[in-house]
Structures are given as structure tokens and as C-alpha cells.
Design a protein around this motif. Structure first.
Motif, PDB file in Angstrom:
ATOM      1  N   THR A 182       0.861  -1.187   0.000  1.00 25.35           N
ATOM      2  CA  THR A 182       0.000   0.000   0.000  1.00 25.35           C
ATOM      3  C   THR A 182       0.895   1.233   0.000  1.00 25.35           C
ATOM      4  O   THR A 182       1.755   1.387   0.864  1.00 25.35           O
ATOM      5  N   VAL A 183       0.689   2.081  -1.003  1.00 25.45           N
ATOM      6  CA  VAL A 183       1.521   3.273  -1.180  1.00 25.45           C
ATOM      7  C   VAL A 183       0.665   4.505  -0.953  1.00 25.45           C
ATOM      8  O   VAL A 183      -0.364   4.697  -1.620  1.00 25.45           O
ATOM      9  N   ALA A 184       1.079   5.354   0.001  1.00 26.70           N
ATOM     10  CA  ALA A 184       0.344   6.581   0.308  1.00 26.70           C
ATOM     11  C   ALA A 184       1.111   7.789  -0.212  1.00 26.70           C
ATOM     12  O   ALA A 184       2.274   7.992   0.151  1.00 26.70           O
ATOM     13  N   ASP A 185       0.459   8.555  -1.062  1.00 26.51           N
ATOM     14  CA  ASP A 185       1.039   9.782  -1.611  1.00 26.51           C
ATOM     15  C   ASP A 185       0.580  10.936  -0.724  1.00 26.51           C
ATOM     16  O   ASP A 185      -0.568  11.382  -0.799  1.00 26.51           O
ATOM     17  N   ILE A 186       1.476  11.416   0.139  1.00 27.01           N
ATOM     18  CA  ILE A 186       1.141  12.409   1.153  1.00 27.01           C
ATOM     19  C   ILE A 186       1.262  13.814   0.562  1.00 27.01           C
ATOM     20  O   ILE A 186       2.316  14.191   0.055  1.00 27.01           O
ATOM     21  N   GLY A 187       0.165  14.582   0.648  1.00 26.93           N
ATOM     22  CA  GLY A 187       0.158  15.894  -0.005  1.00 26.93           C
ATOM     23  C   GLY A 187       0.315  15.743  -1.499  1.00 26.93           C
ATOM     24  O   GLY A 187       0.975  16.544  -2.162  1.00 26.93           O
ATOM     25  N   GLY A 188      -0.344  14.713  -2.039  1.00 26.70           N
ATOM     26  CA  GLY A 188      -0.095  14.300  -3.419  1.00 26.70           C
ATOM     27  C   GLY A 188      -0.805  15.075  -4.502  1.00 26.70           C
ATOM     28  O   GLY A 188      -0.705  14.727  -5.683  1.00 26.70           O
ATOM     29  N   GLY A 189      -1.541  16.131  -4.128  1.00 27.58           N
ATOM     30  CA  GLY A 189      -2.172  16.970  -5.141  1.00 27.58           C
ATOM     31  C   GLY A 189      -3.146  16.217  -6.023  1.00 27.58           C
ATOM     32  O   GLY A 189      -4.035  15.514  -5.545  1.00 27.58           O
ATOM     33  N   PHE A 190      -2.987  16.326  -7.330  1.00 25.97           N
ATOM     34  CA  PHE A 190      -3.875  15.667  -8.283  1.00 25.97           C
ATOM     35  C   PHE A 190      -3.611  14.164  -8.379  1.00 25.97           C
ATOM     36  O   PHE A 190      -4.320  13.442  -9.067  1.00 25.97           O
ATOM     37  N   PRO A 202       1.145  -3.007 -11.141  1.00 26.30           N
ATOM     38  CA  PRO A 202      -0.278  -3.396 -11.100  1.00 26.30           C
ATOM     39  C   PRO A 202      -0.741  -4.082  -9.813  1.00 26.30           C
ATOM     40  O   PRO A 202      -1.947  -4.213  -9.604  1.00 26.30           O
ATOM     41  N   THR A 203       0.185  -4.490  -8.938  1.00 20.26           N
ATOM     42  CA  THR A 203      -0.247  -5.154  -7.699  1.00 20.26           C
ATOM     43  C   THR A 203      -0.389  -4.179  -6.530  1.00 20.26           C
ATOM     44  O   THR A 203      -0.844  -4.568  -5.451  1.00 20.26           O
ATOM     45  N   LEU A 204       0.005  -2.927  -6.725  1.00 21.76           N
ATOM     46  CA  LEU A 204      -0.020  -1.966  -5.623  1.00 21.76           C
ATOM     47  C   LEU A 204      -1.412  -1.385  -5.405  1.00 21.76           C
ATOM     48  O   LEU A 204      -2.209  -1.252  -6.339  1.00 21.76           O
ATOM     49  N   HIS A 205      -1.661  -0.995  -4.157  1.00 25.04           N
ATOM     50  CA  HIS A 205      -2.868  -0.243  -3.807  1.00 25.04           C
ATOM     51  C   HIS A 205      -2.428   1.144  -3.371  1.00 25.04           C
ATOM     52  O   HIS A 205      -1.453   1.303  -2.636  1.00 25.04           O
ATOM     53  N   GLY A 206      -3.135   2.174  -3.828  1.00 25.77           N
ATOM     54  CA  GLY A 206      -2.715   3.547  -3.553  1.00 25.77           C
ATOM     55  C   GLY A 206      -3.676   4.323  -2.673  1.00 25.77           C
ATOM     56  O   GLY A 206      -4.891   4.088  -2.688  1.00 25.77           O
ATOM     57  N   ILE A 207      -3.103   5.249  -1.916  1.00 19.50           N
ATOM     58  CA  ILE A 207      -3.886   6.205  -1.127  1.00 19.50           C
ATOM     59  C   ILE A 207      -3.408   7.608  -1.497  1.00 19.50           C
ATOM     60  O   ILE A 207      -2.214   7.910  -1.405  1.00 19.50           O
ATOM     61  N   LEU A 208      -4.326   8.425  -1.947  1.00 22.66           N
ATOM     62  CA  LEU A 208      -4.011   9.834  -2.210  1.00 22.66           C
ATOM     63  C   LEU A 208      -4.494  10.643  -1.018  1.00 22.66           C
ATOM     64  O   LEU A 208      -5.686  10.675  -0.712  1.00 22.66           O
ATOM     65  N   TYR A 209      -3.551  11.288  -0.335  1.00 20.56           N
ATOM     66  CA  TYR A 209      -3.842  11.978   0.920  1.00 20.56           C
ATOM     67  C   TYR A 209      -3.566  13.469   0.751  1.00 20.56           C
ATOM     68  O   TYR A 209      -2.438  13.885   0.500  1.00 20.56           O
ATOM     69  N   ASP A 210      -4.638  14.263   0.853  1.00 20.89           N
ATOM     70  CA  ASP A 210      -4.495  15.714   0.699  1.00 20.89           C
ATOM     71  C   ASP A 210      -5.754  16.372   1.253  1.00 20.89           C
ATOM     72  O   ASP A 210      -6.613  15.699   1.837  1.00 20.89           O
ATOM     73  N   GLN A 211      -5.886  17.670   1.038  1.00 20.25           N
ATOM     74  CA  GLN A 211      -7.076  18.371   1.484  1.00 20.25           C
ATOM     75  C   GLN A 211      -8.256  18.052   0.563  1.00 20.25           C
ATOM     76  O   GLN A 211      -8.076  17.732  -0.611  1.00 20.25           O
ATOM     77  N   GLU A 212      -9.448  18.175   1.122  1.00 19.79           N
ATOM     78  CA  GLU A 212     -10.659  17.778   0.405  1.00 19.79           C
ATOM     79  C   GLU A 212     -10.783  18.471  -0.948  1.00 19.79           C
ATOM     80  O   GLU A 212     -11.093  17.836  -1.964  1.00 19.79           O
ATOM     81  N   HIS A 213     -10.552  19.788  -0.987  1.00 17.64           N
ATOM     82  CA  HIS A 213     -10.748  20.522  -2.244  1.00 17.64           C
ATOM     83  C   HIS A 213      -9.710  20.143  -3.297  1.00 17.64           C
ATOM     84  O   HIS A 213      -9.958  20.260  -4.496  1.00 17.64           O
ATOM     85  N   VAL A 214      -8.552  19.661  -2.855  1.00 17.00           N
ATOM     86  CA  VAL A 214      -7.525  19.210  -3.791  1.00 17.00           C
ATOM     87  C   VAL A 214      -7.881  17.826  -4.343  1.00 17.00           C
ATOM     88  O   VAL A 214      -7.773  17.574  -5.542  1.00 17.00           O
ATOM     89  N   LEU A 215      -8.347  16.953  -3.463  1.00 15.67           N
ATOM     90  CA  LEU A 215      -8.717  15.596  -3.877  1.00 15.67           C
ATOM     91  C   LEU A 215      -9.816  15.608  -4.939  1.00 15.67           C
ATOM     92  O   LEU A 215      -9.873  14.721  -5.795  1.00 15.67           O
ATOM     93  N   ALA A 233      -8.875  12.428   2.940  1.00 17.47           N
ATOM     94  CA  ALA A 233      -8.643  13.833   3.270  1.00 17.47           C
ATOM     95  C   ALA A 233      -8.065  13.943   4.673  1.00 17.47           C
ATOM     96  O   ALA A 233      -8.439  13.187   5.575  1.00 17.47           O
ATOM     97  N   GLY A 234      -7.155  14.878   4.865  1.00 13.51           N
ATOM     98  CA  GLY A 234      -6.580  15.047   6.194  1.00 13.51           C
ATOM     99  C   GLY A 234      -5.499  16.104   6.223  1.00 13.51           C
ATOM    100  O   GLY A 234      -5.233  16.777   5.228  1.00 13.51           O
ATOM    101  N   ASN A 235      -4.883  16.238   7.390  1.00 11.74           N
ATOM    102  CA  ASN A 235      -3.836  17.223   7.644  1.00 11.74           C
ATOM    103  C   ASN A 235      -2.555  16.472   8.000  1.00 11.74           C
ATOM    104  O   ASN A 235      -2.488  15.789   9.014  1.00 11.74           O
ATOM    105  N   PHE A 236      -1.526  16.579   7.141  1.00  8.46           N
ATOM    106  CA  PHE A 236      -0.323  15.773   7.377  1.00  8.46           C
ATOM    107  C   PHE A 236       0.494  16.229   8.579  1.00  8.46           C
ATOM    108  O   PHE A 236       1.474  15.577   8.952  1.00  8.46           O
ATOM    109  N   PHE A 237       0.115  17.337   9.211  1.00  4.23           N
ATOM    110  CA  PHE A 237       0.760  17.714  10.473  1.00  4.23           C
ATOM    111  C   PHE A 237       0.152  16.955  11.652  1.00  4.23           C
ATOM    112  O   PHE A 237       0.740  16.903  12.736  1.00  4.23           O
ATOM    113  N   GLU A 238      -1.026  16.386  11.450  1.00  5.22           N
ATOM    114  CA  GLU A 238      -1.742  15.718  12.543  1.00  5.22           C
ATOM    115  C   GLU A 238      -1.684  14.206  12.457  1.00  5.22           C
ATOM    116  O   GLU A 238      -1.530  13.508  13.463  1.00  5.22           O
TER     117      GLU A 238
END
Length: 346
Positions: A182-190, A202-215, A233-238
Motif C-alpha cells: 500500500t503506497v500513500a502519496d502524502i500531499g499528493g495533489g492531483f 499493477p499489484t499496488l494499492h494507492g492512497i491519495l492523501y491531501d485536502q478535500e478541495h484538492v482531492l 482527506a486530512g492534515n499531514f501535520f496531525e
């Protein structure tokens, strides 16, 4: 007939150094010319072959003589090529100014040469004095400014997306990702980087982590399989979502050591056993050799967070990671000025 006077006066080494200094001080003119060509869409007009400055000017609504002068300067660095008197053609570099190619840099060039990028760099002295050059000019932090609708002709999101597309493709190919992770792109924008990683693996699962309006603007749908990723959605400082591998592209360099450590610590706390953090930021090389990363360092100094943005050396990354319970494992050369800094649990 050669009308130049070749009986040149002798110029001392000291005088030549002074002339060089003035030449460097005027270097911003090239960026102005490059921006003009990008905004006018000159490269799009040359797709079917060379055209004269007069033909180009008619097509884009410009003055032919002035356009010729712009292009004449750009040819000196391989952006366009003069193939006859006032007749211009594309070069490999100019191909990336086209708006119709998969890895177009046109939006990136317009963003990077727009006023909100150039003015703070021109006022770096304010950051050197311990303030934020950007806030001194615009009265608000960098990201707050760009979050406002229609604040500038150089759209931040489109510019970053354009800037990231080719680079992300290269970075994704430069790392050997383990299967079924599982690969998490932190503050990953688009999600451009994550999209490339998932396409190649092709075997990886992804998480795009950013603010709601960016996601809401993500491009992961281009993968063609919504089951392989999730938007969080979330805050990478928290906090950060649980994952095996964390991608941090152009995130850590935006922040001072204290806040960068917060982000890294959140990754460390959520990281699965044996997990890794991959930092993808410009790296300042040892010594005084030329590096594009030193240009990027001026941009983040001028723009980011009260002067807290910074590009770092290898040793500075070792110390930063150590403060977050991580250890620098290796640095992977990607062939760009952005390496992959791999960190593991300490």
C-alpha cells in the motif's frame, strides 16, 4: 562585407569579470522572453513546420518585429531554431512548450514565470532578513494566495500538474516497489505521481492523501480501476493513513525543520513494519558545483512559510529524519535534479 572592427581593445581579466556580472544581472530577460512565447502559444503554431516571424505574429496577434526579437533571444539557448532569415522552427526543448503533447510544460512555464513567482524571488533580501518575501508583497502566505480563485493568470494547480507530469513518470520508474504494498502519496495533489506508480506496478494499492478541495481534482480515474486506490482527506501535520510506503514529493522542502519533522513523524507513527518513506525533493550537492536544486532553493526561500522553505543537503536530511525516528537508508539517482531519498525506521 565584414564591417566589424577586429582591432579589439585588450580587456583585463578583472574587466571581463565585471562584464560577466552585468550579464548575469540581466538573465531575467530570458525568462520574460520564454514566458511571452509560452503565453502566445508560439510552439503550437510551429507543429506543421517552420514559419516566419510575420506569419507567427499574424497567427497569435502580435507585432512581427518584436516577436522576432523574442525568438532571436530564445534561440541562443536552444528554445526554437532559426532556419532562415526571421524563420523559426521547433527544437526538442520547444516541443515541450506545445499544449497538445502528453508531457507539456507550457502551463508550468507560465506558472513559474508569473508575477507571484518572480516578484518574491526578486525580493529575496526580505527572506534573508528573516521574513517571508511572498507575504511582504502579497500580505498572505503562499498557499493561501494560490487557494483564492482567479488570483493570477499562472494557475497554480495547472502549473504544478504540468511541472509534475514528466518528472513523476521518471520518478515512478526509478524505484523498485514491492508487490502488493500500500503506497500513500502524502500531499499528493492531483495524484500524478501516484497514478504513474500504480500504472507501472499493477499489484499496488494507492492512497491519495491531501485536502478535500484538492482531492476533488484528482486524476486517478485515468487508471481505469477505482478499486486500486482511495482518496483520504486530512492534515499531514496531525496524522497520516497507514501504509507500507509513503511518497513525499515536493512536500518536505516547503517547511522548516520543526514542521517537516512533524510530517515525517506522522508517517513514522502510521507506517507498517518494514515500511519506507520516499522523499522526492531537490538535494543540495556538496561543494559549489552548479545544480538546479540551488535555483529551487531560492524559490522556496522566497515563497514558503516565513522563509522556512529550504532544500537540504544529505547530512541535513540525515539529521531531520533522525528527529522523526527514521534513518536515511539510501539516495537513488533518478537522472533529474530530484533524487529519491529512502528512509526506514530507526
Amino acid at each position: 562585407m565584414d564591417t566589424l572592427n577586429h582591432n579589439l581593445p585588450e580587456i583585463s581579466e578583472s574587466e571581463a569579470a565585471g562584464l560577466f556580472l552585468i550579464d548575469q544581472a540581466m538573465a531575467f530577460c530570458f525568462q520574460g522572453a520564454l514566458r511571452a512565447a509560452a503565453v502566445l502559444g508560439i510552439a503550437d503554431q510551429l507543429v506543421n513546420g517552420p514559419k516566419t516571424a510575420d506569419e507567427l505574429a499574424t497567427a497569435v496577434g502580435a507585432d512581427a518585429d518584436r516577436l522576432h526579437r523574442i525568438l532571436r533571444l530564445l534561440t541562443t539557448r536552444g528554445i526554437f531554431r532559426e532556419v532562415g532569415s526571421r524563420r523559426y522552427a521547433l527544437t526538442p526543448a520547444a516541443e515541450y512548450l506545445r499544449s497538445d503533447v502528453p508531457h507539456s510544460f507550457r502551463a508550468a512555464v507560465i506558472w513559474l514565470t508569473d508575477e507571484p513567482m518572480l516578484r518574491p524571488v526578486g525580493n529575496l533580501v526580505e527572506s534573508v532578513r528573516g521574513n517571508s518575501a511572498f507575504e511582504h508583497i502579497y500580505g498572505m502566505p503562499y498557499f493561501e494566495y494560490w487557494a483564492q480563485a482567479q488570483v493570477s493568470s499562472g494557475d497554480f494547480d495547472e502549473g504544478m500538474c504540468s511541472y509534475s507530469t514528466l518528472e513523476s513518470s521518471i520518478l515512478a520508474r526509478s524505484y523498485d516497489f514491492p508487490k502488493d504494498a500500500t503506497v500513500a502519496d502524502i500531499g499528493g495533489g492531483f495524484g500524478i505521481l501516484l497514478l504513474n506508480v500504480l500504472k507501472i506496478n499493477p499489484t499496488l494499492h494507492g492512497i491519495l492523501y491531501d485536502q478535500e478541495h484538492v482531492l476533488a481534482k484528482n486524476r486517478l480515474g485515468e487508471l481505469g480501476d477505482d478499486s486500486r486506490f482511495e482518496l483520504v482527506a486530512g492534515n499531514f501535520f496531525e496524522s497520516c493513513p497507514p501504509a507500507d510506503i509513503y511518497l513525499l514529493k515536493y512536500v518536505i522542502h516547503d517547511w522548516d525543520d520543526k514542521r517537516a519533522t512533524q510530517i515525517l513523524r506522522c508517517c513514522r507513527q502510521a507506517m507498517a513494519p518494514g515500511g519506507k518513506v520516499l522523499i522526492m525533493d531537490p538535494l543540495i550537492p556538496a561543494g559549489n558545483s552548479w545544480s538546479t536544486s540551488k535555483l529551487a532553493d531560492m524559490i522556496v526561500m522566497a515563497a514558503c512559510h516565513d522563509g522556512g522553505g529550504t532544500e537540504r543537503t544529505e547530512e541535513e536530511y540525515r539529521e531531520l529524519l533522525g528527529g522523526a525516528g527514521l534513518r536515511l537508508n539510501r539516495i537513488i539517482d533518478t537522472g533529474t535534479f530530484v533524487p529519491i531519498i529512502e528512509a526506514v525506521a530507526d
